[in-house]
Design a protein around this motif. Structure first.
Motif, mmCIF file in Angstrom:
data_model
loop_
_atom_site.group_PDB
_atom_site.id
_atom_site.type_symbol
_atom_site.label_atom_id
_atom_site.label_comp_id
_atom_site.label_asym_id
_atom_site.label_seq_id
_atom_site.Cartn_x
_atom_site.Cartn_y
_atom_site.Cartn_z
ATOM 1 N N TRP A 1 -7.950 18.824 4.063
ATOM 2 C CA TRP A 1 -7.887 19.619 2.830
ATOM 3 C C TRP A 1 -9.241 20.294 2.551
ATOM 4 C CZ3 TRP A 1 -3.319 20.985 1.696
ATOM 5 C CH2 TRP A 1 -2.239 20.126 1.874
ATOM 6 N N HIS B 1 4.759 17.028 2.836
ATOM 7 C CA HIS B 1 3.377 16.623 3.105
ATOM 8 C C HIS B 1 2.456 17.017 1.941
ATOM 9 C CE1 HIS B 1 -0.387 15.954 5.161
ATOM 10 N NE2 HIS B 1 -0.739 17.227 4.979
ATOM 11 N N SER C 1 0.457 14.349 -0.425
ATOM 12 C CA SER C 1 -1.016 14.418 -0.523
ATOM 13 C C SER C 1 -1.454 14.582 -1.968
ATOM 14 C CB SER C 1 -1.540 15.593 0.315
ATOM 15 O OG SER C 1 -1.198 15.430 1.670
ATOM 16 N N GLU D 1 -3.984 11.788 -3.493
ATOM 17 C CA GLU D 1 -5.394 12.180 -3.568
ATOM 18 C C GLU D 1 -5.993 11.790 -4.924
ATOM 19 O OE1 GLU D 1 -8.774 12.926 -2.447
ATOM 20 O OE2 GLU D 1 -7.246 13.581 -0.971
#
Length: 698
Positions: free
Chosen positions: A548, A630, A634, A638
């Motif tokens: 990222w 996905h 995430s 996160e």
């Protein structure tokens, strides 16, 4: 010029010496140029002279061949006339001998015993009486199993000739079996030898002499001393022990057939003789005389005049036409006869004439069928078959002509496809394959329409043939495109080429697009699913390494190239995601996914037809789910606020930019919107995940 020609034509002419001498005598290059021009003119004059001589010789060769053909026809007619004269002389001799036998029976018996060399000795001793000849026949046939019921004893039946023969296969000339043939005065019996019993035989076949034809087979070592028996619809080839016995078989068969025909003719003449009717009592009815006068002309109308010269010579003329491959002339003669006999009553002479003509019609049909067989040369295209097809149709064999024509063309198309050289580039090979196949199909369709214009019932056979030919084409196409695991873009280009060629058939009203779709749908589905799996695996691999982070393209050129790529994908608002210098405010994983998904969609739309709708839609949904699941996972896992904001920006790009572009492009390519794609775009979260879970389910 003549002196130069003689010098060049002389036997001791040496080119090197000649050029050396010429260069020494010349004043300059101008003299050499002029001399060169003279030699060039002489060369052209010689070439023209050679051409004229070749053309003249060719014309003489054609005229000679034509004269040979005429001479062959005349020799055939002369041979036929001599055969008839021989038959007449033998018939007259036989009639005189029969008259002498009636005058002196003892002399007749001795003559019969001495003159018939083909009978066994026991038969010669009893040849003076008919009973003795029949007794000989009965004795011999007792040795043949299974013929007692098939060969009823009848007065007048006797044995003429018998002997051992070897039968061969007509196609491969391989020995089949040993047989013993019994020739009687009205039929031919063929029996096979029993292996364990000497002199005993088993019945094999019985052929009346009326429908039997004998043909001499030319010696072709090691195949020699053979002759062929023709019995419609079959034929058999036999080999005699030596040339003398073969000659005896041919002569005795012809003589027996001739005697049989003469005796049958006499019998018919005897039956046709008017029998004296009983004298009717005198009638007082004044109308009886008028009724008799009315009946006489009616009896005269029953007689058909077959004495015309062209009718008498018709069977022989048909033989000549067939031998000279003049198929049109033969069918013209048959049409003329049918027109003449169309409204005539069917009498016994007419039946006999019809039987002779029908045998020639069968021979003509067999020759025409052979002309259309795939074993013949396939060069010349569909027009090369027109002659044989048109004559078969005139003979009333349109169904057979249609079947043979289509078989011939199927073999030609198969040969043309097989002879194509496999190129290194698949697309180049497919261009050649489509050109060869669809051009052949178009030519065949046009020729079929010309030949069978008046036979509407044959068109269904052509459609069936076209479908089977298309299957042969698709087999070759799929083997090269799909079995070799070409890329989806190459496969899409190849299918596009095939569809464009297929549309050419609409010029003649034949649309086979639905057939090519049905035959290709399985392979295209497999290609789409295979490419979908590749994209999913690549996306999962990138997801597993996701950090990222923003993309840094390092140079303005690279950034400009990415802008162009995204623009070609349909993402026009990409500038809002670019930052200062060469930074892009998106993850590399999301950008790569966008490019790969849009490329898949573009290639898939080139392959699209309605049967593939659900496969394509489901593949798109699967690919998109991998990416959005996905991103959702995430975002949930996160903890860093800065990274979380960056992930949210990537999710916004997927939902608000990429998915609408996919949905719009799909609708443009297919012609209708997809509800599944709308549901994906409208959902705030595509997958509900347990908040406490920290493991991706993808």
């Amino acid at each position: 010029g003549s002196r130069l020609r003689r010098q060049l034509e002389s036997g001791g002419f040496a080119a090197g010496e000649y050029v050396k001498q010429l260069s020494q005598q010349s004043d300059g290059d101008r003299d050499l140029q002029e001399h060169r021009q003279r030699i060039q003119a002489l060369s052209e004059e010689t070439a023209q002279s050679l051409k004229r001589n070749v053309y003249q010789n060719y014309r003489q060769f054609i005229e000679t061949a034509r004269e040979i053909s005429y001479l062959e026809s005349e020799m055939y007619q002369l041979s036929h006339i001599l055969t008839e004269q021989k038959g007449i002389m033998e018939a007259v001799t036989q009639a005189l001998l029969l008259q002498a036998d009636r005058d002196d029976p003892a002399l007749g018996a001795r003559r019969a015993a001495a003159a018939d060399p083909f009978l066994p000795l026991s038969a010669k001793e009893a040849a003076a009486s008919e009973e003795g000849r029949q007794r000989t026949l009965t004795t011999l046939l007792e040795k043949v199993e299974g013929c007692r019921d098939l060969l009823p004893e009848s007065p007048g039946k006797y044995l003429v000739y018998n002997g051992d023969l070897v039968e061969y296969d007509a196609d491969h000339m391989a020995q089949i079996q040993r047989v013993h043939a019994f020739l009687m005065n009205d039929c031919l019996l063929v029996a096979t030898a029993l292996p364990n019993r000497r002199g005993a035989y088993r019945y094999d076949a019985l052929y009346p002499l009326d429908g039997l034809a004998v043909v001499n087979v030319k010696d072709n070592p090691p195949m020699k001393d053979m002759f062929k028996l023709l019995m419609f619809p079959e034929s058999r080839i036999f080999q005699a022990e030596n040339a003398k016995i073969k000659k005896e078989w041919l002569e005795v068969l012809e003589e027996t057939k001739r005697n049989r025909a003469l005796s049958e003719k006499r019998r018919l003449e005897q039956e046709a003789l008017p029998r004296p009717a009983p004298t009717p009592p005198e009638s007082t009815n004044p109308f009886d005389e008028e009724e008799e006068e009315e009946e006489e002309p009616f009896a005269e109308e029953e007689v058909v005049d077959l004495s015309l010269e062209w009718i008498q010579e018709l069977p022989e003329d048909l033989d000549v036409c067939i031998a000279q491959r003049d198929f049109e002339g033969a069918v013209d003669l048959l049409d003329k006869l049918n027109e003449y006999l169309g409204d005539k009553p069917v009498s016994q002479p007419v039946k006999e004439l019809r039987a002779k003509v029908d045998e020639r019609v069968r021979q003509l049909t067999d020759v025409l069928v052979f002309e259309l067989s795939p074993d013949r040369s396939l060069r010349g295209g569909p027009r090369a078959t027109r002659r044989a097809v048109s004559q078969l149709i005139r003979l009333g064999q349109s169904t057979k002509a249609c079947e043979l024509f289509l078989k011939n063309r199927a073999a030609a198309v198969h040969t043309a496809i097989r002879q194509l050289r496999i190129e290194g580039a698949t697309l180049l090979y497919i261009h050649k394959l489509c050109h060869v196949f669809f051009t052949s199909l178009l030519e065949t369709a046009r020729e079929f329409e010309t030949d069978f214009a008046g036979n509407n019932g044959c068109y269904s056979a052509f459609v069936v043939w076209a479908r089977s030919s298309m299957r042969m084409f698709v087999d070759a196409f799929s083997k090269q495109v799909f079995d070799s695991k070409e890329s989806l873009s190459t496969a899409a280009e190849c299918v596009k080429v095939a569809k464009e060629h297929c549309k050419q058939l609409s010029e003649i009203g034949l649309d086979l697009t639905f057939i090519i779709h049905a035959l290709l749908v399985k392979d295209i589905k497999g290609a789409l699913q295979s490419y979908k799996d590749i994209i999913i695996e690549a996306t999962k691999h990138r997801n597993s390494e996701e950090m990222w982070r923003r993309m840094n393209l390092m140079t303005p050129e690279a950034l400009g190239k990415l802008r162009e790529e995204m623009k070609s994908c349909g993402v026009g608002s990409f500038d809002q995601y670019t930052g200062d210098d060469c930074w892009v405010n998106l993850s590399y994983t999301v950008v790569a996914f966008t490019k790969q998904t849009m490329a898949f969609l573009e290639e898939a739309l080139k392959l699209y037809f309605p049967e593939l709708h659900m496969v394509l839609l489901e593949s798109l949904v699967e690919i998109i789910l991998v990416a959005v699941q996905h991103v959702d996972y995430s975002l949930r896992c996160e903890q860093d606020p800065e990274k979380k904001a960056f992930i949210r920006q990537n999710a916004s790009f997927l939902y608000e930019t990429v998915l609408p572009v996919v949905e719009k492009r799909f609708e443009e390519g297919v012609g209708k919107p997809a509800k599944q794609l709308q549901d994906l775009r409208n959902a705030s979260r595509l997958m509900r995940v347990n908040p406490e879970s920290t493991t991706s389910v993808v």
